[in-house]
Design an enzyme around this catalytic site. Structure first.
Site: not given
Ligand code: PGA
Length: 260
Positions: A10-12, A99, A173, A179, A216, A237
């Site tokens: 997931n490159w956001k 998300h 998640e 993060g 994470s 991520g």
């Protein structure tokens, strides 16, 4: 035999269109080698404008592309929305929905996410449905209730529409793990995944539900996470944008004995 895992990158909105194309052009071989000698599948989810170009640039049987959200509506007067049909036409075979960042910043509710899932299933795109509790909910021991409440509208919508997707993917998640460099206890992940699967079994007995873990995941936390039983993959991520780190994560699942 090593089990085949689904690795979602997931490159956001970490990179712009040009930065995404430059990274993938310069490090294409590194990205491909993350999964090339494994039985695993990598789903790259970049910003939407880059998808079409990336499908041409990185053409490998074990790498697919996904979007990060989609409209809950069918084609029509919905300014600014991106419909599931266009995602399919662009080459997306997966799409992340629900998300926590979409729920938080764009007020996407469980019902909206259920409608997004329906639009994707209609187009033959596999939804990657994200669920997870806040830290406060965890402290109040509400995790199982929260995740079941999040997935139920989607299970019911699929049942009512009799739209049976043989592949349904749910990513657990916890919001507090995203993060934060913190991960839950292994037993807590297994309990949440079991609760999601058992509700799915009850409402949609004919569907096989794959469950992923996200939050994470990196080259350090994977040493603990690899012991998870009954897990079908990971949603990654930050660490997925560094292909050396991504390679290290996936390489834990090349070890003999994994998934046997
Ligand atoms: P992270 O993000 O791996 O950077 O924690 C995961 C996610 O939000 O999907």
């Amino acid at each position: 035999m090593t089990k085949s895992l689904l690795i979602i990158a997931n490159w956001k909105m970490y990179l712009s269109y040009q930065q995404t194309i430059t990274l993938c052009t310069q490090q294409k071989e590194d990205l491909i080698s993350c999964v090339a000698t494994t039985p695993h599948k990598l789903i790259v989810c970049p910003i939407l404008p880059a998808i079409n170009e990336l499908t041409t640039l990185i053409s490998h049987s074990q790498i697919n592309f996904g979007a990060q959200t989609c409209s809950p509506h069918k084609l029509g007067a919905y300014t600014g929305e991106i419909d599931a049909q266009s995602l399919s036409e662009l080459g997306c075979t997966y799409c992340i929905i629900g998300h926590s960042e979409r729920r938080h910043y764009h007020h996407e509710t469980n019902d909206i996410v259920a409608q997004q899932a329906m639009r994707l299933i209609e187009q033959g795109i596999t939804p990657i449905f994200c669920v997870g509790e806040t830290l406060d909910e965890k402290k109040l021991n509400q995790t199982l209730q929260v995740v079941q409440h999040q997935v139920e509208p989607m299970f019911q919508a699929i049942k009512q529409a009799q739209k049976i997707s043989s592949r349904l993917t749910i990513a657990y998640e916890p919001i507090w793990a995203i993060g934060s460099n913190q991960i839950p206890e292994i037993k807590d992940i297994e309990t949440a995944v079991a609760a999601i699967k058992s509700l799915g079994q009850e409402i949609l007995p004919e569907i096989d539900i794959s469950c992923l873990y996200g939050g994470s995941v990196d080259e350090n936390s994977i040493k603990t996470l690899k012991s998870l039983k009954y897990l079908d993959g990971f949603l990654i991520g930050r660490a997925s944008l560094d292909f050396q780190r991504l390679q290290k994560i996936v390489s834990w699942f090349k070890q003999p004995g994994h998934g046997e």
